[in-house]
Design a protein around this motif. Structure first.
Motif, PDB file in Angstrom:
ATOM      1  N   GLY A  73      97.090 -45.088  11.779  1.00  0.00           N
ATOM      2  CA  GLY A  73      96.245 -44.701  12.633  1.00  0.00           C
ATOM      3  C   GLY A  73      96.619 -43.782  13.779  1.00  0.00           C
ATOM      4  O   GLY A  73      97.544 -42.960  13.510  1.00  0.00           O
ATOM      5  N   THR A  74      96.136 -43.985  15.243  1.00  0.00           N
ATOM      6  CA  THR A  74      96.615 -43.314  16.285  1.00  0.00           C
ATOM      7  C   THR A  74      97.078 -43.855  17.442  1.00  0.00           C
ATOM      8  O   THR A  74      96.526 -44.983  17.932  1.00  0.00           O
ATOM      9  CB  THR A  74      95.166 -42.230  16.689  1.00  0.00           C
ATOM     10  N   LEU A  75      98.090 -43.325  17.694  1.00  0.00           N
ATOM     11  CA  LEU A  75      98.782 -43.971  19.270  1.00  0.00           C
ATOM     12  C   LEU A  75      98.636 -42.892  20.419  1.00  0.00           C
ATOM     13  O   LEU A  75      99.247 -41.693  20.141  1.00  0.00           O
ATOM     14  CB  LEU A  75     100.246 -44.200  18.711  1.00  0.00           C
ATOM     15  N   THR A  76      97.908 -43.139  21.303  1.00  0.00           N
ATOM     16  CA  THR A  76      97.867 -42.409  22.378  1.00  0.00           C
ATOM     17  C   THR A  76      98.563 -42.784  23.614  1.00  0.00           C
ATOM     18  O   THR A  76      98.391 -43.707  24.125  1.00  0.00           O
ATOM     19  CB  THR A  76      96.248 -42.076  22.752  1.00  0.00           C
ATOM     20  N   VAL A  77      99.273 -41.828  23.993  1.00  0.00           N
ATOM     21  CA  VAL A  77     100.291 -42.105  25.059  1.00  0.00           C
ATOM     22  C   VAL A  77      99.960 -41.291  26.146  1.00  0.00           C
ATOM     23  O   VAL A  77      99.877 -40.157  25.924  1.00  0.00           O
ATOM     24  CB  VAL A  77     101.875 -42.100  24.626  1.00  0.00           C
ATOM     25  N   GLY A  78      99.957 -41.740  27.586  1.00  0.00           N
ATOM     26  CA  GLY A  78      99.820 -41.065  28.610  1.00  0.00           C
ATOM     27  C   GLY A  78     101.154 -41.214  29.374  1.00  0.00           C
ATOM     28  O   GLY A  78     102.067 -42.185  29.223  1.00  0.00           O
ATOM     29  N   VAL A  79     101.567 -39.993  30.218  1.00  0.00           N
ATOM     30  CA  VAL A  79     102.702 -40.031  30.966  1.00  0.00           C
ATOM     31  C   VAL A  79     102.409 -39.086  32.000  1.00  0.00           C
ATOM     32  O   VAL A  79     101.883 -38.150  31.966  1.00  0.00           O
ATOM     33  CB  VAL A  79     103.868 -39.396  29.772  1.00  0.00           C
ATOM     34  N   HIS A 135     107.512 -44.258  12.069  1.00  0.00           N
ATOM     35  CA  HIS A 135     106.198 -44.535  11.690  1.00  0.00           C
ATOM     36  C   HIS A 135     105.462 -43.000  11.302  1.00  0.00           C
ATOM     37  O   HIS A 135     104.572 -42.780  12.274  1.00  0.00           O
ATOM     38  CB  HIS A 135     105.375 -45.226  12.566  1.00  0.00           C
ATOM     39  N   PRO A 136     105.844 -42.449  10.350  1.00  0.00           N
ATOM     40  CA  PRO A 136     105.527 -41.110  10.152  1.00  0.00           C
ATOM     41  C   PRO A 136     103.920 -40.961   9.821  1.00  0.00           C
ATOM     42  O   PRO A 136     103.296 -40.008  10.041  1.00  0.00           O
ATOM     43  CB  PRO A 136     106.143 -40.493   9.099  1.00  0.00           C
ATOM     44  N   GLN A 137     103.395 -42.147   9.141  1.00  0.00           N
ATOM     45  CA  GLN A 137     102.036 -42.073   8.955  1.00  0.00           C
ATOM     46  C   GLN A 137     101.087 -42.309  10.420  1.00  0.00           C
ATOM     47  O   GLN A 137      99.801 -42.029   9.930  1.00  0.00           O
ATOM     48  CB  GLN A 137     101.490 -43.129   7.943  1.00  0.00           C
ATOM     49  N   MET A 138     101.745 -42.691  11.355  1.00  0.00           N
ATOM     50  CA  MET A 138     100.718 -42.725  12.667  1.00  0.00           C
ATOM     51  C   MET A 138     100.576 -41.258  13.294  1.00  0.00           C
ATOM     52  O   MET A 138     101.593 -40.622  13.603  1.00  0.00           O
ATOM     53  CB  MET A 138     101.414 -43.570  13.410  1.00  0.00           C
ATOM     54  N   GLU A 139      99.349 -41.101  13.490  1.00  0.00           N
ATOM     55  CA  GLU A 139      99.240 -39.734  14.241  1.00  0.00           C
ATOM     56  C   GLU A 139      99.396 -39.972  15.806  1.00  0.00           C
ATOM     57  O   GLU A 139      98.981 -41.044  16.466  1.00  0.00           O
ATOM     58  CB  GLU A 139      97.756 -39.134  14.399  1.00  0.00           C
ATOM     59  N   LEU A 140     100.330 -39.218  16.490  1.00  0.00           N
ATOM     60  CA  LEU A 140     100.646 -39.309  18.133  1.00  0.00           C
ATOM     61  C   LEU A 140      99.949 -38.240  18.858  1.00  0.00           C
ATOM     62  O   LEU A 140      99.641 -37.015  18.366  1.00  0.00           O
ATOM     63  CB  LEU A 140     102.204 -39.096  18.156  1.00  0.00           C
ATOM     64  N   ARG A 141      99.213 -38.851  20.072  1.00  0.00           N
ATOM     65  CA  ARG A 141      98.700 -38.139  20.907  1.00  0.00           C
ATOM     66  C   ARG A 141      99.225 -38.358  22.426  1.00  0.00           C
ATOM     67  O   ARG A 141      99.363 -39.498  22.628  1.00  0.00           O
ATOM     68  CB  ARG A 141      97.143 -38.351  20.971  1.00  0.00           C
ATOM     69  N   LEU A 142      99.578 -37.373  22.812  1.00  0.00           N
ATOM     70  CA  LEU A 142     100.411 -37.556  24.288  1.00  0.00           C
ATOM     71  C   LEU A 142      99.186 -36.596  25.282  1.00  0.00           C
ATOM     72  O   LEU A 142      98.647 -35.487  25.035  1.00  0.00           O
ATOM     73  CB  LEU A 142     101.550 -36.774  24.365  1.00  0.00           C
ATOM     74  N   ARG A 143      99.140 -37.372  26.527  1.00  0.00           N
ATOM     75  CA  ARG A 143      98.378 -36.894  27.401  1.00  0.00           C
ATOM     76  C   ARG A 143      99.175 -36.946  28.649  1.00  0.00           C
ATOM     77  O   ARG A 143      99.633 -37.888  29.294  1.00  0.00           O
ATOM     78  CB  ARG A 143      97.067 -37.763  27.621  1.00  0.00           C
TER      79      ARG A 143
END
Length: 348
Positions: free
Chosen positions: A91-97, A117-125
């Motif tokens: 899935g996707t993990l969306t992190v804010g910073v 966890h290479p199969q997880m999509e990372l998103r950074l905001r």
């Protein structure tokens, strides 16, 4: 109403453009437009105000956006929970910073997470603290690393990361440069450089001035640390910033001057992890929080310094040394609204 329609609607709302939304979702523009029109017909009201150049949410669209984001976040959490039971983390993990959050290195943290966890999509905001709080509350962010969050702003869980003093940063030729410390009443009348109001360092500085009963005018507002340091270096003003700014390579020729406590309270910059209600913490967010507790992703200079309260007459008064304090794992059983204890952790 289908999840696919809600995804299309949210993409158009965020992009404010049908073509860009279609490209983002990898669908045809005609198919996207048809999906949104079908949703409007089902709800019997326009969701967007369209012109040849702009796409704006109507009042009904703004109301739907909040619920659509929550619904999609719930659906993602459900899929992630099932995958976690099967031993998968996808899935996707969306992190804010916030920029310049203290106590953890977001880059090292996300790199360590990706390796595990290479199969997880990372998103950074990267956003200001108020926007990060809204993002976690609305389900757009799984969690966020923020600064200067008051209990009144967030009724979920706040996990403390670091706490450090605010200092005056000035050019070497400034009248404060040779001083061991300054008092708050000496600061009004100076030219100030600071961030936009939603960034954590600005919020901390504004709170400190308000607590001291001192007024100031910020003449130069910036959106990044490097610009702030360059402007201070050129003598265009001074800045009240977290102490770790003074240790950046770009600040090598600047001078950090301590500020006296105001009303018995020292101005501090606090970094925290903003977490949703315990039951809403996604499997990806749980895995990321396990890494936060490991020294490998912590900022190395956070653990070895304590907050100092200066006496502007030349004698420093030190708070109790709490070096070695561990960052706790958030208790996922904690009820929403419970406040996290303020740390007396070390300085970044």
């Amino acid at each position: 109403m289908e999840l696919r329609q809600l995804e299309h609607f949210v993409a158009v709302a965020e992009e404010q453009h049908f073509t860009r939304a279609a490209e983002r979702l990898a669908v045809s523009q005609s198919g996207l437009s048809a999906s949104v029109r079908a949703l409007e017909q089902e709800l019997r009201t326009p969701l967007f105000s369209r012109t040849t150049r702009t796409v704006r949410l109507t009042e009904a669209g703004r109301a739907l956006l909040v619920e659509a984001e929550r619904t999609l976040a719930g659906a993602r959490a459900a899929r992630d929970a099932v995958d976690a039971v099967r031993g998968l983390l996808r899935g996707t993990l969306t992190v804010g910073v916030e920029q310049c959050v203290a106590g953890v290195s977001p880059a090292r943290l996300l790199a360590a997470f990706h390796r595990e966890h290479p199969q997880m999509e990372l998103r950074l905001r990267q956003e200001g603290t108020s926007s990060l709080l809204d993002g976690v509350a609305g389900g757009r962010l799984d969690l966020a690393f923020a600064a200067t969050v008051s209990p009144a702003e967030w009724r979920g869980e706040l996990m403390p990361l670091a706490r450090e003093p605010m200092v005056v940063l000035c050019a070497a030729g400034h009248r404060f440069a040779g001083r061991g410390g300054v008092a708050w009443e000496e600061l009004p009348g100076e030219s100030f450089i600071d961030f936009h109001p939603d960034w954590g360092p600005r919020r901390a500085a504004d709170e400190a001035f308000a607590a001291a009963g001192a007024r100031r005018t910020v003449g130069l507002e910036v959106n990044d640390v490097h610009s702030l340091l360059e402007l201070v270096q050129e003598g265009l003003g001074i800045a009240v910033v977290p102490h770790h700014f003074s240790r950046k390579p770009e600040a090598a020729r600047l001078v950090a001057v301590e500020v006296a406590a105001a009303g018995g309270r020292q101005a501090v910059y606090e970094s925290v992890v903003v977490l949703p209600a315990a039951r809403s913490l996604s499997p990806g967010a749980r895995a990321l929080m396990r890494l936060v507790r490991e020294d490998a992703v912590r900022e190395p200079d956070v653990r070895g310094q304590d907050v100092r309260e200066p006496d502007v007459r030349g004698q420093d008064v030190r708070e109790p040394d709490v070096r070695g304090q561990d960052v706790r794992e958030p208790d996922v059983r904690e009820v929403p609204g419970q406040e996290a204890a303020a740390p007396e952790a070390a300085v970044h």
